[in-house]
Write an enzyme that holds these catalytic residues in place. Sequence first.
Site, PDB file in Angstrom:
ATOM      1  CB  SER A   1       1.993  -7.902   1.102  1.00 11.84           C
ATOM      2  OG  SER A   1       0.752  -7.779   1.758  1.00 11.84           O
TER       3      SER A   1
ATOM      4  CB  THR B   1      -0.939  -0.002   1.229  1.00 20.36           C
ATOM      5  OG1 THR B   1      -1.829  -1.118   1.131  1.00 20.36           O
ATOM      6  CG2 THR B   1      -1.754   1.278   1.294  1.00 20.36           C
TER       7      THR B   1
ATOM      8  CB  THR C   1      -0.227  -4.050   6.254  1.00 19.51           C
ATOM      9  OG1 THR C   1      -1.464  -3.994   5.520  1.00 19.51           O
ATOM     10  CG2 THR C   1       0.397  -2.667   6.297  1.00 19.51           C
ATOM     11  CG  ASP C   2      -3.310  -7.568   3.289  1.00 20.00           C
ATOM     12  OD1 ASP C   2      -3.670  -6.863   4.257  1.00 20.00           O
ATOM     13  OD2 ASP C   2      -3.905  -7.567   2.199  1.00 20.00           O
TER      14      ASP C   2
END
Length: 325
Positions: free
Chosen positions: A51, A10, A82-83
Amino acid sequence: MLTLLATGGTIACTPGKNGLEPTLGAADLLRALGPAAPAPVRARDVFTLDSSNVQPEEWRALARAAHEALRASDGVVITHGTDTMAYTAAALSFMLAGERKPVILTGSQLPLDHPLTDARLNLLRAFAAAQAGVGGVYVCFGDRLISGVRCVKTHTTSMDAFSSVNAPLAGHFDVEGVHFDHPQAYTPPPGAEDLPLRDGIDPRVFLLKLVPGTSPDVLRFVREAGYRGLVIEAFGLGGLHYIRRNLVRALDALAKSGVRVLVVSQCLYEKADLGLYEVASGLGASLVRGGADMTTEAAVCKLMWALAQDDPDLWLSHRIIGEYR
């Protein structure tokens, strides 16, 4: 000298035809910081992915890139979606165990060009953490520094997306700067060669979360599908049902076939203890290991990593970087 390694996520996204797409590279992220950016910083793009598409092959490429960068740098900052950041952080923690320089992962919940973005502050804090010179792999998000083997994404939209599970924060930020309160400790098994890079990884690890009524046939599938390892999220302290659907017998058979098994708890906090209840008394302790208070992410990554080493059981039976207590 620091190195910035970019991987997408992101933080690197801009609007595209079908939604947000990771298009910004390491040099773009560095330029966006303007005069606040530390100097000197080398910028390199390792890959550019959402990710969700970052898998064990990417972990290996990233570990090698970080290892190479640290030959000429005092620390590395990695931008990442972040995932799956917690999985990458755990994998790198094992692959780079023993590295005496810092590797700091960061990202953002909002793209860099969003008016309320958290990207700039996260990135600046990550650089500050890297400049502190404390060895280990950490996730820097908000005002928190989290050990790579204790990090779990616990929120999907909040700015404090990550938590340190079953361990205190590795460090924090305040008006006085960065503080490393509980750095990663490296304790290799006796006799293990002291290497700063062990980038072997075996992705043939299956994760199974039990539900009441899970069929033993699932465990037979794990063996027949060619998996070499299994992480089970069991009930509570490590319970498995054995009435009508005997998971204990099936799990024992799976382990005896050569599949290595780690059992962790479905509960986010505290430990699994296979020795407490009758329900797990039929399992051979040397074949089915309790994962103590490891996070699921750390258990999966440790098993994948250990299976690629010369002596997997040596590493599985030893606490290496504080992945459990």
